[in-house]
Design an enzyme around this catalytic site. Structure first.
Site, PDB file in Angstrom:
ATOM      1  N   SER A   5     -11.010  -0.491   0.161  1.00  0.00           N
ATOM      2  CA  SER A   5      -9.705  -1.129   0.186  1.00  0.00           C
ATOM      3  C   SER A   5      -9.626  -2.395  -0.654  1.00  0.00           C
ATOM      4  CB  SER A   5      -9.297  -1.431   1.629  1.00  0.00           C
ATOM      5  OG  SER A   5     -10.311  -2.130   2.299  1.00  0.00           O
ATOM      6  N   HIS A  53      -7.019   5.033   1.962  1.00  0.00           N
ATOM      7  CA  HIS A  53      -6.410   4.790   0.647  1.00  0.00           C
ATOM      8  C   HIS A  53      -6.490   5.998  -0.287  1.00  0.00           C
ATOM      9  CE1 HIS A  53      -5.813   0.527   1.426  1.00  0.00           C
ATOM     10  NE2 HIS A  53      -6.961   0.575   2.047  1.00  0.00           N
ATOM     11  N   ASN A  86       0.826  -1.208   0.000  1.00  0.00           N
ATOM     12  CA  ASN A  86       0.000   0.000   0.000  1.00  0.00           C
ATOM     13  C   ASN A  86       0.864   1.264   0.000  1.00  0.00           C
ATOM     14  OD1 ASN A  86      -2.475  -1.422   0.258  1.00  0.00           O
ATOM     15  ND2 ASN A  86      -2.043  -1.717   2.434  1.00  0.00           N
ATOM     16  N   ASP A 108     -13.337   7.428   6.434  1.00  0.00           N
ATOM     17  CA  ASP A 108     -12.007   6.833   6.593  1.00  0.00           C
ATOM     18  C   ASP A 108     -11.343   6.895   5.228  1.00  0.00           C
ATOM     19  OD1 ASP A 108      -9.861   5.081   6.603  1.00  0.00           O
ATOM     20  OD2 ASP A 108     -10.914   3.475   7.668  1.00  0.00           O
ATOM     21  N   LYS A 121      -0.231   3.787   4.532  1.00  0.00           N
ATOM     22  CA  LYS A 121      -0.359   3.599   3.090  1.00  0.00           C
ATOM     23  C   LYS A 121       0.494   4.642   2.360  1.00  0.00           C
ATOM     24  CE  LYS A 121      -3.792   0.731   4.419  1.00  0.00           C
ATOM     25  NZ  LYS A 121      -4.922   0.629   5.333  1.00  0.00           N
TER      26      LYS A 121
HETATM   27  C1  LIG Z   1      -5.527  -0.070   6.407  1.00  0.00           C
HETATM   28  C2  LIG Z   1      -6.850   0.459   6.793  1.00  0.00           C
HETATM   29  C3  LIG Z   1      -7.149   0.764   8.122  1.00  0.00           C
HETATM   30  C4  LIG Z   1      -6.225   0.410   9.234  1.00  0.00           C
HETATM   31  O1  LIG Z   1      -5.183   1.297   9.301  1.00  0.00           O
HETATM   32  P1  LIG Z   1      -3.854   0.837  10.058  1.00  0.00           P
HETATM   33  O2  LIG Z   1      -3.153   2.110  10.251  1.00  0.00           O
HETATM   34  O3  LIG Z   1      -3.171  -0.093   9.135  1.00  0.00           O
HETATM   35  O4  LIG Z   1      -4.279   0.199  11.330  1.00  0.00           O
HETATM   36  C5  LIG Z   1      -8.340   1.386   8.398  1.00  0.00           C
HETATM   37  N1  LIG Z   1      -9.235   1.631   7.428  1.00  0.00           N
HETATM   38  C6  LIG Z   1      -8.996   1.316   6.144  1.00  0.00           C
HETATM   39  C7  LIG Z   1     -10.014   1.614   5.113  1.00  0.00           C
HETATM   40  C8  LIG Z   1      -7.804   0.697   5.796  1.00  0.00           C
HETATM   41  O5  LIG Z   1      -7.576   0.349   4.543  1.00  0.00           O
END
Ligand SMILES: *Cc1c(COP(=O)(O)O)cnc(C)c1O
Length: 384
Positions: free
Chosen positions: A179, A207, A47, A204, A236
């Site tokens: 994701s 990405h 990522n 959130d 990411k």
């Molecule tokens: C990777 C991810 C997370 C978790 O984040 P980390 O920092 O890896 O714990 C949360 N939400 C989404 C959509 C993700 O892809």
């Protein structure tokens, strides 16, 4: 059934379904090449969209930060763990994303758990996109609030759920970029529906941040939406790890009182905050990197359209190729590894049953030749 029997039974079930998960030791797992068992593979599974995990300025910032502050924060931010490096990063995030406050978390998983656990109470309702990340859905399930899920990206379905009776507040939860599918949420319409119903929106953007929009400000900025709660993660495009919640001053103060993942957990190392500030500088001025990523995405999609696999309608760095069955997906991934390409097979329950896939992720560090070689190998392996 005893604990031991239950564990054995559940493990046996996973093995029978070809969905048993294992980890592999890699000599090197991030960056353009993944090195495993002494072999170098082109890495189409990370990522690290902008290649920042290997960026010299970012690496140097970590080294300098460790020399200046040592390696650990020494405690929770509420005790001794919150320092000038953390404060500076929070201020820079606010300036970049146009929010009054930012709070740092050790991971995106923790940030999502904390925000939802602190906000959602018994009379409230959480309305989440069905494909939301496990950290969001799990937090919602563990909370005393009611959880309803709406069909993926379906604003009409969301509208219908928002119209139902609710004594408390309604929190709409979605992602900027999904994701496992790489598609984007219609944030403008989702924000409008949420506002009409008097609810709050949590996005959130794990990405999208760093990758989309001017200066990499992400999905919300790109779609001109400012959710009440914006979660950005640093594992990411930032190439490191950690996360932040961006919000109003009142919500930040509230989370500082009630978000247990923040209060009862060691703050991120100050050197990591310095590293993230360095990564943010590269991101803000990184239009050339984003342009390379966009070119790689376009090249890949053009070639992948000819494959007898389900190419999704994704315009982002996440380009899943739907295979279907678990066993066939695993076999294809293994054959591609033999040829020097590392692609991860993603299986249920991470994705819906029957939609096992090769999740191809592209980065700015891939060259045009890397993409061409990947496509050639995929044509060969799928008989095209
Ligand atoms: C990777 C991810 C997370 C978790 O984040 P980390 O920092 O890896 O714990 C949360 N939400 C989404 C959509 C993700 O892809």
């Amino acid at each position: 059934m005893t604990w031991q029997q239950r564990i054995e039974q559940q493990l046996a079930q996973r093995r029978a379904d070809d969905s048993f998960r294992t980890r592999q030791v890699h000599e090197r797992g991030s960056g353009r090449f993944l090195v495993s068992s002494g072999r170098r593979h082109l890495n189409f599974s990370s990522n690290d969209y902008l290649g920042l995990s290997q960026h010299p300025d970012v690496i140097r910032a970590w080294q300098k930060g460790a020399e200046e502050y040592g390696v650990g924060s020494g405690g929770s931010g509420h005790v001794t763990g919150y320092g000038e490096a953390h404060k500076q990063l929070e201020d820079e995030l606010c300036d970049w994303l146009g929010y009054p406050r930012a709070l740092l978390f050790i991971s995106g998983f923790a940030a999502n758990q904390a925000a939802i656990a602190a906000l959602a109470q018994k009379q409230d309702r959480i309305i989440a996109d069905r494909l939301s990340h496990a950290s969001l859905l799990e937090a919602a399930m563990l909370s005393p609030a009611q959880l309803r899920r709406f069909a993926h990206n379906d604003v009409q379905a969301l509208d219908g759920l928002l119209a139902g009776d609710c004594e408390g507040g309604q929190l709409v939860v979605t992602e900027g970029v999904f994701s496992m599918d790489g598609d984007q949420a219609p944030l403008g319409d989702i924000a409008a529906a949420t506002r009409r119903a008097g609810g709050w929106l949590l996005v959130d953007d794990a990405h999208g941040i760093g990758v989309l929009g001017e200066e990499g400000r992400g999905s919300c900025y790109q779609q001109q939406v400012q959710p009440e709660i914006l979660i950005v993660t640093f594992g990411k495009a930032f190439g490191v790890s950690g996360a932040a919640v961006l919000c109003s001053a009142d919500v930040a103060d509230y989370l500082l009182q009630f978000a247990r993942h923040l209060i009862y957990s060691t703050a991120m190392p100050p050197a990591q905050a310095c590293t993230l500030s360095a990564a943010l500088r590269v991101i803000r001025s990184g239009e050339e990197r984003r342009e390379r990523l966009r070119r790689n995405i376009a090249d890949f999609r053009l070639g992948a359209a000819r494959l007898p696999l389900g190419l999704r309608d994704s315009q982002t760095a996440i380009q899943p190729l739907i295979v279907g069955e678990n066993a066939r997906t695993l076999e294809l991934a293994a054959r591609m590894r033999e040829r020097g390409f590392w692609l991860t097979a993603i299986r249920p329950p991470t994705v819906p049953a029957g939609s096992a896939r090769l999740r191809v992720t592209l980065t700015a560090d891939h060259t045009r030749d890397d993409i061409a070689a990947l496509l050639e190998a995929l044509y060969d392996e799928t008989g095209k």
